[in-house]
Design a protein around this motif. Structure first.
Motif, PDB file in Angstrom:
ATOM      1  N   PRO A  35       0.805  -1.232   0.000  1.00  0.00           N
ATOM      2  CA  PRO A  35       0.000   0.000   0.000  1.00  0.00           C
ATOM      3  C   PRO A  35       0.837   1.281   0.000  1.00  0.00           C
ATOM      4  N   TRP A  36       2.006   1.246   0.628  1.00  0.00           N
ATOM      5  CA  TRP A  36       2.862   2.428   0.673  1.00  0.00           C
ATOM      6  C   TRP A  36       4.093   2.281  -0.205  1.00  0.00           C
ATOM      7  N   GLY A  37       4.276   1.105  -0.802  1.00  0.00           N
ATOM      8  CA  GLY A  37       5.465   0.887  -1.624  1.00  0.00           C
ATOM      9  C   GLY A  37       6.751   0.928  -0.809  1.00  0.00           C
ATOM     10  N   TRP A  38       6.694   0.410   0.402  1.00  0.00           N
ATOM     11  CA  TRP A  38       7.850   0.418   1.296  1.00  0.00           C
ATOM     12  C   TRP A  38       8.510  -0.946   1.329  1.00  0.00           C
ATOM     13  N   ILE A  39       9.828  -0.931   1.294  1.00  0.00           N
ATOM     14  CA  ILE A  39      10.637  -2.128   1.504  1.00  0.00           C
ATOM     15  C   ILE A  39      11.330  -1.913   2.847  1.00  0.00           C
ATOM     16  N   TYR A  40      11.212  -2.878   3.726  1.00  0.00           N
ATOM     17  CA  TYR A  40      11.813  -2.732   5.050  1.00  0.00           C
ATOM     18  C   TYR A  40      12.481  -4.046   5.441  1.00  0.00           C
ATOM     19  N   GLY A  41      13.523  -3.933   6.220  1.00  0.00           N
ATOM     20  CA  GLY A  41      14.247  -5.126   6.608  1.00  0.00           C
ATOM     21  C   GLY A  41      15.251  -4.851   7.698  1.00  0.00           C
ATOM     22  N   GLU A  42      15.956  -5.905   8.033  1.00  0.00           N
ATOM     23  CA  GLU A  42      16.991  -5.832   9.057  1.00  0.00           C
ATOM     24  C   GLU A  42      18.070  -6.831   8.696  1.00  0.00           C
ATOM     25  N   GLY A  43      19.276  -6.533   9.138  1.00  0.00           N
ATOM     26  CA  GLY A  43      20.374  -7.428   8.844  1.00  0.00           C
ATOM     27  C   GLY A  43      21.231  -7.729  10.049  1.00  0.00           C
ATOM     28  N   VAL A  44      22.104  -8.703   9.842  1.00  0.00           N
ATOM     29  CA  VAL A  44      23.072  -9.084  10.867  1.00  0.00           C
ATOM     30  C   VAL A  44      24.443  -9.136  10.204  1.00  0.00           C
ATOM     31  N   TYR A  45      25.434  -8.563  10.896  1.00  0.00           N
ATOM     32  CA  TYR A  45      26.802  -8.579  10.400  1.00  0.00           C
ATOM     33  C   TYR A  45      27.487  -9.877  10.801  1.00  0.00           C
ATOM     34  N   ILE A  46      28.150 -10.494   9.846  1.00  0.00           N
ATOM     35  CA  ILE A  46      28.868 -11.736  10.116  1.00  0.00           C
ATOM     36  C   ILE A  46      30.005 -11.483  11.103  1.00  0.00           C
ATOM     37  N   ASN A  47      30.674 -10.340  11.016  1.00  0.00           N
ATOM     38  CA  ASN A  47      31.747 -10.019  11.969  1.00  0.00           C
ATOM     39  C   ASN A  47      31.222  -9.943  13.395  1.00  0.00           C
ATOM     40  N   ASP A  48      29.998  -9.445  13.578  1.00  0.00           N
ATOM     41  CA  ASP A  48      29.397  -9.409  14.912  1.00  0.00           C
ATOM     42  C   ASP A  48      29.206 -10.825  15.442  1.00  0.00           C
ATOM     43  N   VAL A  49      28.798 -11.725  14.560  1.00  0.00           N
ATOM     44  CA  VAL A  49      28.629 -13.123  14.950  1.00  0.00           C
ATOM     45  C   VAL A  49      29.977 -13.704  15.368  1.00  0.00           C
ATOM     46  N   ASP A  50      31.004 -13.476  14.550  1.00  0.00           N
ATOM     47  CA  ASP A  50      32.334 -13.996  14.863  1.00  0.00           C
ATOM     48  C   ASP A  50      32.839 -13.460  16.198  1.00  0.00           C
ATOM     49  N   ALA A  51      32.646 -12.176  16.439  1.00  0.00           N
ATOM     50  CA  ALA A  51      33.107 -11.561  17.687  1.00  0.00           C
ATOM     51  C   ALA A  51      32.380 -12.168  18.883  1.00  0.00           C
ATOM     52  N   SER A  52      31.072 -12.394  18.753  1.00  0.00           N
ATOM     53  CA  SER A  52      30.321 -12.961  19.883  1.00  0.00           C
ATOM     54  C   SER A  52      30.732 -14.405  20.144  1.00  0.00           C
ATOM     55  N   ILE A  53      31.042 -15.160  19.100  1.00  0.00           N
ATOM     56  CA  ILE A  53      31.473 -16.545  19.285  1.00  0.00           C
ATOM     57  C   ILE A  53      32.845 -16.573  19.958  1.00  0.00           C
ATOM     58  N   LEU A  54      33.768 -15.754  19.472  1.00  0.00           N
ATOM     59  CA  LEU A  54      35.089 -15.716  20.091  1.00  0.00           C
ATOM     60  C   LEU A  54      35.005 -15.292  21.551  1.00  0.00           C
ATOM     61  N   ASN A  55      34.144 -14.331  21.827  1.00  0.00           N
ATOM     62  CA  ASN A  55      33.948 -13.891  23.210  1.00  0.00           C
ATOM     63  C   ASN A  55      33.398 -15.034  24.060  1.00  0.00           C
ATOM     64  N   MET A  56      32.429 -15.758  23.510  1.00  0.00           N
ATOM     65  CA  MET A  56      31.838 -16.884  24.218  1.00  0.00           C
ATOM     66  C   MET A  56      32.875 -17.983  24.475  1.00  0.00           C
ATOM     67  N   LEU A  57      33.657 -18.309  23.455  1.00  0.00           N
ATOM     68  CA  LEU A  57      34.645 -19.377  23.585  1.00  0.00           C
ATOM     69  C   LEU A  57      35.792 -19.021  24.523  1.00  0.00           C
ATOM     70  N   THR A  58      36.187 -17.766  24.538  1.00  0.00           N
ATOM     71  CA  THR A  58      37.329 -17.369  25.383  1.00  0.00           C
ATOM     72  C   THR A  58      36.906 -17.034  26.803  1.00  0.00           C
ATOM     73  N   SER A  59      35.619 -16.800  27.043  1.00  0.00           N
ATOM     74  CA  SER A  59      35.187 -16.446  28.391  1.00  0.00           C
ATOM     75  C   SER A  59      34.905 -17.660  29.265  1.00  0.00           C
TER      76      SER A  59
END
Length: 192
Positions: free
Chosen positions: A167-191
């Motif tokens: 109805p409004w011709g809007w495209i909307y979305g969200e994304g996730v950065y792969i580097n953020d995933v890598d950083a969280s995994i490394l943090n999880m593994l090293t903690s």
């Protein structure tokens, strides 16, 4: 041959072999965890974007019911999405059929500008890709591309999920950065 090697060298050989085995197993485990975390985060995008769709639909309904003008409904919808972006540090973006970028935390400098020919480092016309995925659902609305990180401002691999509000011709979305995933995994593994 092993009889001629000294005990010290045998121990070093065993230690080296065990180290290589440990490195190999650690790398395999990291890649296994990484794959599953990326998949979890990718799958989490869809319900969040459906929630954003319900917000847009709610303001659209207020417009249809005569409670808000079209401009008010659209401005309030963008305002609510912007508020969600600010509070949760999300990466929700909204643009219209004319490729006018209506909301984006990441690309705030190009907000309210035409982004039709905006390209990533691989030369992909980013917003055209996102629009195509939202309209065609060829990849179920998921796209993979490069985008500037909100934190480091460097281009990073990103996965997004998009939907289209016709109805409004809007495209909307969200994304996730792969580097953020890598950083969280490394943090999880090293903690631990």
């Amino acid at each position: 041959m092993l009889k001629t090697i000294s005990l010290e060298k045998k121990l070093l050989l065993i230690a080296g072999s065990l180290s290589l085995l440990f490195i190999g197993l650690s790398t395999s485990y990291f890649l296994y965890v990484r794959h599953h975390v990326i998949e979890q985060r990718r799958c989490a995008l869809e319900p969040r974007i459906k929630f954003i769709g319900s917000i847009i639909t709610g303001y659209y309904q207020q417009y249809l019911d005569g409670e808000l003008s079209l401009v008010q409904a659209q401005q309030q919808a963008i305002g609510k999405i912007h508020e969600i972006n600010q509070v949760n540090e999300n990466y929700i973006f909204v643009f219209n059929n004319d490729y006018l970028l209506l909301e984006s935390v990441n690309n705030a400098v190009i907000k309210n500008q035409n982004v039709k020919d905006y390209v990533d480092i691989k030369g992909v016309k980013l917003y055209q890709l996102l629009r195509t995925e939202a309209l065609s659902r060829e990849n179920n609305g998921y796209s993979r591309y490069y985008s500037y990180s909100n934190v480091t401002r460097e281009e990073q691999d990103k996965i997004s999920y998009t939907q289209y509000f016709s109805p409004w011709g809007w495209i909307y979305g969200e994304g996730v950065y792969i580097n953020d995933v890598d950083a969280s995994i490394l943090n999880m593994l090293t903690s631990h």
